[in-house]
Design a protein around this motif. Structure first.
Motif, short mmCIF file in Angstrom:
data_model
loop_
_atom_site.label_atom_id
_atom_site.label_comp_id
_atom_site.label_asym_id
_atom_site.label_seq_id
_atom_site.Cartn_x
_atom_site.Cartn_y
_atom_site.Cartn_z
N ARG A 137 26.23 30.24 32.63
CA ARG A 137 27.39 30.71 31.90
C ARG A 137 27.72 32.16 32.24
NH1 ARG A 137 26.00 29.01 25.88
NH2 ARG A 137 23.91 29.43 26.66
N GLY A 138 26.68 32.97 32.48
CA GLY A 138 26.93 34.34 32.90
C GLY A 138 27.60 34.41 34.27
N TRP A 139 27.14 33.55 35.18
CA TRP A 139 27.76 33.53 36.51
C TRP A 139 29.18 32.98 36.45
CZ3 TRP A 139 26.12 35.69 40.93
CH2 TRP A 139 24.81 36.15 40.97
N GLU A 140 29.40 32.01 35.58
CA GLU A 140 30.76 31.47 35.42
C GLU A 140 31.71 32.59 34.99
OE1 GLU A 140 32.98 28.06 32.70
OE2 GLU A 140 31.29 29.21 31.90
N GLU A 141 31.30 33.39 34.02
CA GLU A 141 32.14 34.48 33.55
C GLU A 141 32.44 35.48 34.66
OE1 GLU A 141 31.88 38.00 30.15
OE2 GLU A 141 30.10 37.39 31.26
N MET A 142 31.40 35.89 35.42
CA MET A 142 31.60 36.90 36.43
C MET A 142 32.45 36.37 37.59
SD MET A 142 28.88 39.42 38.30
CE MET A 142 28.09 38.16 39.27
N LEU A 143 32.23 35.12 37.98
CA LEU A 143 32.99 34.58 39.10
C LEU A 143 34.45 34.34 38.73
CD1 LEU A 143 30.34 32.12 40.55
CD2 LEU A 143 31.17 34.21 41.63
N LEU A 144 34.71 33.94 37.50
CA LEU A 144 36.11 33.82 37.06
C LEU A 144 36.79 35.18 37.08
CD1 LEU A 144 35.89 31.25 34.13
CD2 LEU A 144 37.24 31.00 36.22
N TRP A 145 36.06 36.21 36.65
CA TRP A 145 36.62 37.57 36.72
C TRP A 145 36.86 37.96 38.17
CZ3 TRP A 145 33.35 41.36 38.99
CH2 TRP A 145 33.94 42.61 39.10
N TRP A 146 35.94 37.70 39.05
CA TRP A 146 36.08 38.07 40.47
C TRP A 146 37.24 37.31 41.11
CZ3 TRP A 146 34.76 42.09 43.01
CH2 TRP A 146 34.61 42.10 44.38
N TRP A 147 37.38 36.03 40.73
CA TRP A 147 38.50 35.25 41.26
C TRP A 147 39.82 35.83 40.75
CZ3 TRP A 147 42.21 32.56 38.45
CH2 TRP A 147 43.06 31.75 39.19
N ARG A 148 39.90 36.19 39.47
CA ARG A 148 41.13 36.73 38.88
C ARG A 148 41.55 38.02 39.56
NH1 ARG A 148 41.53 41.52 36.54
NH2 ARG A 148 39.73 41.14 35.20
N ARG A 149 40.59 38.87 39.95
CA ARG A 149 40.94 40.13 40.58
C ARG A 149 41.66 39.93 41.91
NH1 ARG A 149 37.50 43.34 42.55
NH2 ARG A 149 38.40 45.33 42.01
N LYS A 150 41.47 38.78 42.53
CA LYS A 150 42.03 38.54 43.85
C LYS A 150 43.32 37.73 43.81
CE LYS A 150 37.46 38.76 45.98
NZ LYS A 150 37.73 39.94 46.83
N GLN A 151 43.86 37.48 42.62
CA GLN A 151 45.06 36.67 42.51
C GLN A 151 46.32 37.54 42.52
OE1 GLN A 151 44.63 33.30 42.74
NE2 GLN A 151 42.58 34.16 43.04
N PRO A 152 47.40 37.03 43.11
CA PRO A 152 48.67 37.78 43.08
C PRO A 152 49.22 37.82 41.65
CG PRO A 152 48.98 35.59 44.02
CD PRO A 152 47.51 35.77 43.87
N ARG A 153 49.97 38.86 41.32
CA ARG A 153 50.51 39.05 39.97
C ARG A 153 52.02 38.90 39.98
NH1 ARG A 153 46.10 41.61 37.43
NH2 ARG A 153 44.33 41.16 38.78
#
Length: 788
Positions: A137-153
């Protein structure tokens, strides 16, 4: 399990270099930039590892992942972490398939439930710590955050987050401290600096004293040892290693202060108290804010890398998982109970037991057979809240009071009584398996509850599957008890596999008979099984000639004779290894010219004591002699190494291994007598000494192998008996290595990565020093690298 696996090492930050204080709050200082860069590189490396797990363990789902969500590796990493977290949350397969349908365009057209079951059954087998249930669950949270940082806005933040949340069916972490933890000290007007830089702002007497202590050789060596003990548990995270190093510097400064204060005057003690307060200010104003701002999984990695109870629990759990038989796809079929659970239910029912516990993958599971209409109603209504009447663990230390018995009816006279289902599970204080299962329960903080209903035909069906939360105070108490009992039963986590095998009444007899009959043991993933050992098949005729082998053995017997002096023994050993090395390279060139047969493979049995270290020694020295190795895995193969290579190289590696094994075991005993600190566990010291010895010998053998190759190339002059199109020595040897690795990959298409090596003793550096003087013979037997 792979023999020798290389863990990606990210660039180490250089705390010893001088860095300036941050003066402009909006500008990153040098240390902050290094910290941010190391963190990003580590995350990208971890994404790659997790994407590989998704590709290998869940190929059906991997092929379906959409291409419109950005980097495919990152999408795969997030998906596998989410599915691992679903397992920890006791999420039904159908619910996991539901969010996958929303993630994957046209996902409903595919068998997503089958893909989820396949992946869940192999997550624990892949050996990736990030996917173990108590970490997922900790890795899920961090990877979702890392994925979000790389998305276009789009410019509309609320709209962006709503779209991402709908696609992943999960909450996406917003910007916050997790985004830039290196900026956390700014809240106190500070920058991310080392202790030496922090003390530069203190008054001169305090500054000079602190810098003198921090720069002292004793402090430097102690800090290096401390980081060395922790770094392999940090999974190559350079930014976490940097934090661990600064923690160690402050701890060494405080230890020095305590020693000096014992016999100092009152004025000295007052001055040293100021030094201690300055160290505490550094921790509270600089380091601790950064640690608090890290993601949950990063904080866990940093905390669990420390020695003591937390680190020991992680070690026991890793060893426990290695010995567990992982469930198959049918165990995640929500529509029916697996054959194994049906069998357990029948056995427990015959014995009059209605509750028992087990481990499925990395998740603790508690089973209860419902025997009345009231229990059925209660089970269907149970919410999973962590109330004391629901979850009871009997540890053998004390019996809970003021708690209901299993589905007791304290208000039977009340017509409106509605029972809350309670499950009582006993964990034996003398059972290593039970104690490890209880540790897993405490680490995860919840268990999966399976309520079973007996049927008229004697089978059982699943009434309900859900998760039960454990109260935090209970988890702390149970964890402390389980760890204390485990430390008494099995002082070294390295020995846990043997203890578990003894509890299960298992042995190597049956499996070894299969090997002796030439019957390969099937692999858990259905891949090709390893070949039987050499005793069960014909030896290759490409090995060392019998005359040469007899000469080598005679030289080695002379070298090992007590009558031989040190220099004489070295001379005999050097001559023996020189003969083997010369033959090995000559044979490689002859085989290349004649297009001879390819490599072979062989199972090598290793003997106690210190089987794990002995296996590592064989694996590493054979690696440097153009061979490759695999640990087949499982209780039956815990004393075996599967070697791949050309016959002459394998035989040469075996000869060298026999000598170095004796040197290593004798040297560990000698170092234990002469150098082990008072009060330190002897086995821990010896294990750490052996790791240092093996690594140093490996480095030496590698360097000498390289020198031998260079000499052979120099002697192979054009026209000296070679054809015009004859290939170089380096190219021939590199091709042989590639052929060996291809043969290994064919036998083991999905290798499980070896867990990072951990040790607790302080003998590592002495082992390195003694390894420098180990007798490795001629340059042909250095443990350097022969990479293609």
């Amino acid at each position: 399990m792979g023999g020798r696996t290389e863990i990606a090492q990210l660039p180490r930050m250089c705390p010893g270099t001088r860095r300036g204080h941050m003066t402009d709050r909006g500008t990153d200082g040098p240390t902050e930039r290094d910290f941010q860069r190391a963190r990003a590189e580590w995350l990208e490396a971890r994404v790659g590892h997790l994407a590989t797990v998704m590709e290998d363990a869940g190929p059906r789902l991997y092929k379906l992942l959409p291409t419109d969500l950005g980097d495919g590796r990152l999408v795969a990493a997030v998906a596998v972490a989410r599915l691992a977290a679903d397992e920890a949350r006791a999420q039904p397969v159908a619910e996991s398939a539901g969010w996958l349908e929303r993630l994957i365009p046209g996902g409903h057209l595919h068998d997503l439930e089958g893909g989820v079951r396949e992946l869940r059954s192999r997550i624990a087998w892949c050996g990736e710590p990030a996917l173990w249930s108590w970490n997922a669950r900790g890795w899920e949270e961090m990877l979702l955050w890392w994925w979000r940082r790389k998305q276009p806005r789009t410019g509309d933040q609320a709209r962006d987050f709503a779209g991402w949340r709908a696609r992943w069916s999960a909450d996406i972490p917003w910007n916050g401290e997790i985004d830039r933890p290196e900026h956390a000290p700014h809240a106190h007007g500070r920058g991310l600096v080392t202790p030496a830089e922090f003390f530069a702002g203190e008054p001169e007497p305090l500054r000079l004293l602190a810098q003198a202590v921090l720069n002292g050789s004793d402090t430097t060596a102690a800090v290096q040892d401390s980081v060395l003990l922790r770094e392999e548990h940090l999974q190559g995270a350079g930014h976490l290693e940097w934090l661990a190093e600064q923690q160690a510097r402050v701890e060494q400064l405080e230890a020095w202060r305590r020693r000096q204060q014992e016999g100092g005057t009152e004025a000295t003690r007052a001055f040293l108290a100021e030094l201690s307060e300055a160290g505490k200010r550094y921790m509270s104003l600089v380091l601790q804010p950064v640690i608090d701002a890290l993601s949950a999984c990063e904080r866990s990695l940093l905390a669990d890398s420390r020695h003591g109870a937390r680190r020991s629990a992680a070690d026991y759990l890793e060893a426990f998982l290695d010995s567990q038989e992982q469930p198959g796809e049918e165990d995640w079929d929500d529509r029916r109970l697996s054959a194994d659970v049906q069998r357990q239910a029948r056995e427990h029912s015959r014995q009059g037991e209605v509750t028992w516990h087990d481990t499925s993958g990395t998740v603790p599971v508690w089973y209860h057979i419902v025997t009345s209409r009231e229990e059925r109603a209660a089970a269907l209504a149970y919410s999973g809240r962590p109330t004391p009447s629901v979850v009871r663990v009997v540890t053998g230390e004390e019996t809970p009071i003021d708690a209901f018995d299993l589905f007791d009816d304290p208000w039977a006279e009340n017509e409106e009584w509605y029972p809350e289902p309670g499950i009582e599970v006993r964990y034996g204080p003398d059972s290593a398996s039970d104690l490890c299962a209880l540790l897993a329960l405490c680490q995860l903080g919840q268990a999966r509850l399976e309520f079973l209903m007996p049927q008229a035909d004697g089978d059982f069906r699943q009434l309900r599957s859900l998760r039960a939360h454990i109260r935090s105070d209970d988890a702390v108490a149970w964890r402390r008890w389980a760890l204390g009992r485990l430390a008494e039963l099995v002082p070294e986590p390295e020995d846990l596999a043997e203890a578990l095998a003894e509890e299960q009444g298992g042995g190597d007899g049956e499996d070894r008979d299969d090997w002796d009959m030439g019957v390969p043991r099937p692999r858990p993933d259905g891949g090709p099984a390893p070949e039987p050992p050499a005793s069960a098949r014909r030896m290759s005729d490409r090995g060392l000639p019998e005359a040469l082998l007899e000469k080598v053995r005679a030289l080695l017997r002379k070298a090992e004779s007590p009558a031989a002096g040190e220099e004489e023994a070295r001379a005999y050993m050097a001559k023996a290894t020189e003969l083997m090395a010369k033959y090995g390279i000559e044979q490689a060139m002859i085989d290349d010219a004649a297009d001879q047969a390819g490599p072979v493979d062989r199972i090598i049995e290793v003997c106690p004591p210190y089987v794990k270290e002995v296996r590592r020694l064989l694996s590493w020295i054979s690696h440097e002699m153009r061979c490759r190795s695999v640990y087949p895995g499982g209780k039956a193969n815990k004393h075996r190494v599967h070697l791949f290579g050309f016959e002459a190289d394998i035989q040469a590696a075996e000869v060298l291994f026999a000598s170095l094994r004796l040197q290593m075991l004798d040297g560990a005993d000698r170092a234990d007598r002469l150098h082990r600190p008072a009060g330190e566990d002897a086995r821990a010291y010896k294990r750490s000494w052996m790791l240092g010895f093996i690594r140093e010998v490996a480095a030496r053998v590698g360097a000498v192998q390289q020198a031998a190759k260079t000499d052979a190339e120099r002697e192979a002059e054009p026209g000296a008996g070679q054809g015009a199109d004859a290939r170089s020595v380096a190219l021939v040897l590199a091709d042989r290595t590639h052929v060996v690795e291809s043969r290994l990959a064919t036998k083991y298409p999905r290798l499980k990565k070896q867990n990072p090596t951990k040790f607790k003793g302080t003998g590592y550096r002495q082992g390195v020093a003694d390894g420098r003087y180990a007798d490795i013979g001629s340059p042909a037997f250095g443990e350097g690298d022969w990479f293609a």
